[in-house]
Design an enzyme around this catalytic site. Structure first.
Site, mmCIF file in Angstrom:
data_model
loop_
_atom_site.group_PDB
_atom_site.id
_atom_site.type_symbol
_atom_site.label_atom_id
_atom_site.label_comp_id
_atom_site.label_asym_id
_atom_site.label_seq_id
_atom_site.Cartn_x
_atom_site.Cartn_y
_atom_site.Cartn_z
ATOM 1 N N ARG A 121 0.669 -1.160 0.007
ATOM 2 C CA ARG A 121 -0.115 0.066 -0.006
ATOM 3 C C ARG A 121 0.855 1.388 0.139
ATOM 4 N NH1 ARG A 121 -5.597 -1.821 2.339
ATOM 5 N NH2 ARG A 121 -6.172 -2.513 0.305
ATOM 6 N N GLN A 126 -0.896 2.442 -5.994
ATOM 7 C CA GLN A 126 -2.379 2.238 -5.856
ATOM 8 C C GLN A 126 -3.073 1.928 -7.035
ATOM 9 O OE1 GLN A 126 -2.738 6.516 -4.333
ATOM 10 N NE2 GLN A 126 -3.936 5.657 -2.491
ATOM 11 N N ASP A 129 -3.579 -1.762 -7.209
ATOM 12 C CA ASP A 129 -4.328 -2.432 -6.255
ATOM 13 C C ASP A 129 -5.493 -2.907 -6.224
ATOM 14 O OD1 ASP A 129 -5.259 -3.040 -3.534
ATOM 15 O OD2 ASP A 129 -4.554 -1.318 -2.512
ATOM 16 N N SER A 132 -8.101 -2.828 -3.449
ATOM 17 C CA SER A 132 -9.190 -1.469 -3.377
ATOM 18 C C SER A 132 -10.014 -1.508 -4.615
ATOM 19 C CB SER A 132 -8.167 -0.211 -3.634
ATOM 20 O OG SER A 132 -7.145 -0.333 -2.467
ATOM 21 N N TYR A 229 -3.593 -1.215 7.449
ATOM 22 C CA TYR A 229 -4.253 -2.188 7.682
ATOM 23 C C TYR A 229 -4.540 -2.451 9.377
ATOM 24 C CZ TYR A 229 -3.827 -4.544 3.506
ATOM 25 O OH TYR A 229 -4.068 -4.637 2.038
HETATM 26 P P1 NAD Z 1 -9.430 -4.113 5.008
HETATM 27 O O1 NAD Z 1 -10.399 -4.780 4.047
HETATM 28 O O2 NAD Z 1 -8.146 -4.965 5.601
HETATM 29 O O3 NAD Z 1 -10.362 -3.890 6.331
HETATM 30 C C1 NAD Z 1 -11.435 -3.164 6.394
HETATM 31 C C2 NAD Z 1 -11.732 -2.373 7.541
HETATM 32 O O4 NAD Z 1 -11.884 -3.055 8.766
HETATM 33 C C3 NAD Z 1 -10.275 -1.647 7.949
HETATM 34 O O5 NAD Z 1 -10.801 -0.141 7.954
HETATM 35 C C4 NAD Z 1 -9.835 -2.079 9.233
HETATM 36 O O6 NAD Z 1 -9.406 -1.123 10.045
HETATM 37 C C5 NAD Z 1 -11.506 -2.448 9.708
HETATM 38 N N1 NAD Z 1 -11.342 -3.225 11.135
HETATM 39 C C6 NAD Z 1 -10.520 -4.289 11.080
HETATM 40 N N2 NAD Z 1 -10.857 -4.829 12.402
HETATM 41 C C7 NAD Z 1 -11.861 -4.321 12.703
HETATM 42 C C8 NAD Z 1 -12.571 -4.247 14.291
HETATM 43 N N3 NAD Z 1 -12.440 -5.345 14.893
HETATM 44 N N4 NAD Z 1 -13.684 -3.631 14.059
HETATM 45 C C9 NAD Z 1 -13.845 -2.313 13.313
HETATM 46 N N5 NAD Z 1 -13.312 -2.303 12.387
HETATM 47 C C10 NAD Z 1 -11.974 -3.379 11.862
HETATM 48 O O7 NAD Z 1 -8.996 -2.624 4.630
HETATM 49 P P2 NAD Z 1 -8.938 -1.951 3.414
HETATM 50 O O8 NAD Z 1 -10.077 -1.649 3.124
HETATM 51 O O9 NAD Z 1 -8.208 -2.887 2.471
HETATM 52 O O10 NAD Z 1 -8.160 -0.729 3.567
HETATM 53 C C11 NAD Z 1 -7.601 -0.093 4.773
HETATM 54 C C12 NAD Z 1 -7.192 1.407 4.636
HETATM 55 O O11 NAD Z 1 -6.012 1.323 3.728
HETATM 56 C C13 NAD Z 1 -7.976 2.433 3.806
HETATM 57 O O12 NAD Z 1 -8.682 2.946 4.741
HETATM 58 C C14 NAD Z 1 -7.127 3.238 2.983
HETATM 59 O O13 NAD Z 1 -6.760 4.431 3.603
HETATM 60 C C15 NAD Z 1 -5.669 2.452 3.096
HETATM 61 N N6 NAD Z 1 -5.294 2.169 1.751
HETATM 62 C C16 NAD Z 1 -4.234 2.456 1.140
HETATM 63 C C17 NAD Z 1 -3.746 2.222 -0.276
HETATM 64 C C18 NAD Z 1 -2.382 2.898 -0.824
HETATM 65 O O14 NAD Z 1 -1.990 3.716 -0.420
HETATM 66 N N7 NAD Z 1 -2.137 2.107 -1.786
HETATM 67 C C19 NAD Z 1 -4.665 1.490 -1.055
HETATM 68 C C20 NAD Z 1 -5.644 0.871 -0.332
HETATM 69 C C21 NAD Z 1 -5.982 1.291 0.976
#
Ligand code: NAD
Length: 373
Positions: A121, A126, A129, A132, A229
């Site tokens: 990430r 991006q 990905d 995403s 994460y």
């Molecule tokens: P994910 O699919 O791994 O998880 C989904 C969400 O569940 C996350 O926000 C996580 O914090 C939440 N979660 C985990 N355990 C939990 C719990 N016990 N209770 C409540 N919530 C809980 O996450 P994702 O959608 O793949 O991405 C997370 C973050 O990563 C995004 O917000 C984004 O900012 C970042 N991201 C960055 C890039 C990049 O820079 N290339 C790309 C994709 C995402």
């Protein structure tokens, strides 16, 4: 450089790893592209469209023969790839921590497995990905499907026969899918609240016009968390979260859960007792059902009714939007391979940061750090 695109063989998988647009772009880089007949059918892309884009279209053996790179959504059985060149790359999703046997089979077959879900990430990755691009569509679809299952309307409606109350939607887990779920529920006119363990999401929730519901007395994860994460939370946090959710959930009509922890089973967020506190007719969509589920009793691809509450969740949500999901997935793969394209040799050469992050097997061995020891 011959690139092969196969028809997906996993049950219920309607997506395809290349679109006519990306076929054209790969050809412009100097590659030859072969697509298995029927590969795009589930995503409404006829063979003719691939042919017009310049691809060869044929049966699987002819498609794979002499391939240097194989593109797929879900990693194919390596037995299908026997005709590919030695050391051929396979760019696909591998679910490597749950499907270790498949990773070993790829090593044994001498293939180089590149797991797209392990893309780091970082800003420059991006556009590559796949988690995403697919999660975003999944978050949208979860709300649409929940709205369709719900026996009431989402927006408030003032009619001559009386007022219809707006639905209350609670989104648990505000990553990519959760943010899109909030946005979609807002667009449909619901009253939306949301929660996460990462404090950085609070502002994101507010910026979408939804209400943040957060554990206050026990510290969650500061900021974004490692690479965006979450990790598994302490027992103390889980207890505080359960109390908070119990108080909130009874007033909700729709709950969308999206919480995931990379490489582990999804955290359990909703218990049967909490479901029992909800109003009959409420709907819970468990987006994590395929990773073990956030909701007690959820079963993939089934409507489970408990205490008058319908619990739903797809085994594979993006496949229900196969055309858009394929178009974005195909672009992710193109962005990945083209970013590393070496013009002199006419083939991609990965750098260490991204190569080592996604490469599972090479030279007959499992080489990924997280799969060793
Ligand atoms: P994910 O699919 O791994 O998880 C989904 C969400 O569940 C996350 O926000 C996580 O914090 C939440 N979660 C985990 N355990 C939990 C719990 N016990 N209770 C409540 N919530 C809980 O996450 P994702 O959608 O793949 O991405 C997370 C973050 O990563 C995004 O917000 C984004 O900012 C970042 N991201 C960055 C890039 C990049 O820079 N290339 C790309 C994709 C995402």
């Amino acid at each position: 450089m011959r690139i092969a695109v196969l028809t997906e063989r996993a049950a219920g998988e309607a997506r395809v790893a290349a679109s006519p647009e990306t076929v054209k772009k790969f050809i412009a880089l100097g590659a030859t592209v072969a697509v298995e007949a029927g590969a795009g059918a589930g995503a409404s892309i006829p063979d003719e469209a691939y042919r017009e884009a310049g691809a060869e279209v044929g049966i699987v053996a002819a498609t794979v023969k002499g391939a240097d790179i194989v593109l797929a959504v879900q990693a194919p059985d390596p037995a299908l790839l026997a005709g590919a060149n030695p050391g051929a790359w396979v760019a696909a999703t591998f679910d490597p921590f749950r499907e270790r046997g498949r990773v070993d089979a790829y090593a044994k077959a001498g293939l180089e497995a590149l797991a797209m879900e392990l893309m780091p990430r970082i800003t420059r990755a991006q556009s590559m990905d796949v988690l995403s691009s697919q999660s975003n569509l999944a978050g949208y679809k979860a709300v649409i499907h929940a709205a369709d299952t719900y026996g009431r309307a989402f927006p408030m409606m003032m009619t001559a026969a009386g007022t219809v109350q707006a639905a209350r939607v609670f989104v648990m887990g505000v990553g990519v899918a959760g943010l899109q779920a909030i946005a979609t529920a807002k667009r449909l006119g619901a009253q939306v609240s949301a929660t996460d363990v990462r404090s950085a999401t609070k502002e994101q929730i507010q910026s979408l016009g939804a209400k943040p519901i957060f554990v206050e007395n026990v510290a969650g994860i500061e900021g974004e968390g490692a690479g965006g994460y979450a990790t598994e939370m302490s027992e103390e946090y889980q207890k505080a979260q359960a109390e908070l959710v119990s108080g909130h959930i009874a007033k909700q009509d729709i709950v969308i859960t999206t919480a995931l922890i990379p490489g582990r089973d999804a955290p359990r967020l909703i218990s049967d007792a909490q479901i029992a506190s909800m109003k009959p007719g409420s709907v819970i969509f468990d987006l994590a059902v395929a990773q073990g589920g956030n909701v007690e009793g959820s079963v993939a691809d089934q409507v489970v009714e408990k205490h008058g509450v319908k619990i739903i969740g797809y085994a594979n949500t993006p496949t229900h939007l196969a055309a858009d999901a394929s178009a974005l997935y195909a672009r992710n793969l193109y962005n990945f391979l083209s970013a590393f394209w070496d013009k002199e040799t006419g083939r991609p050469v990965l750098d260490e940061e991204i190569g080592d992050a996604v490469r599972l097997t090479r030279g007959g061995a499992v080489v990924h750090g997280r799969l060793q020891g």
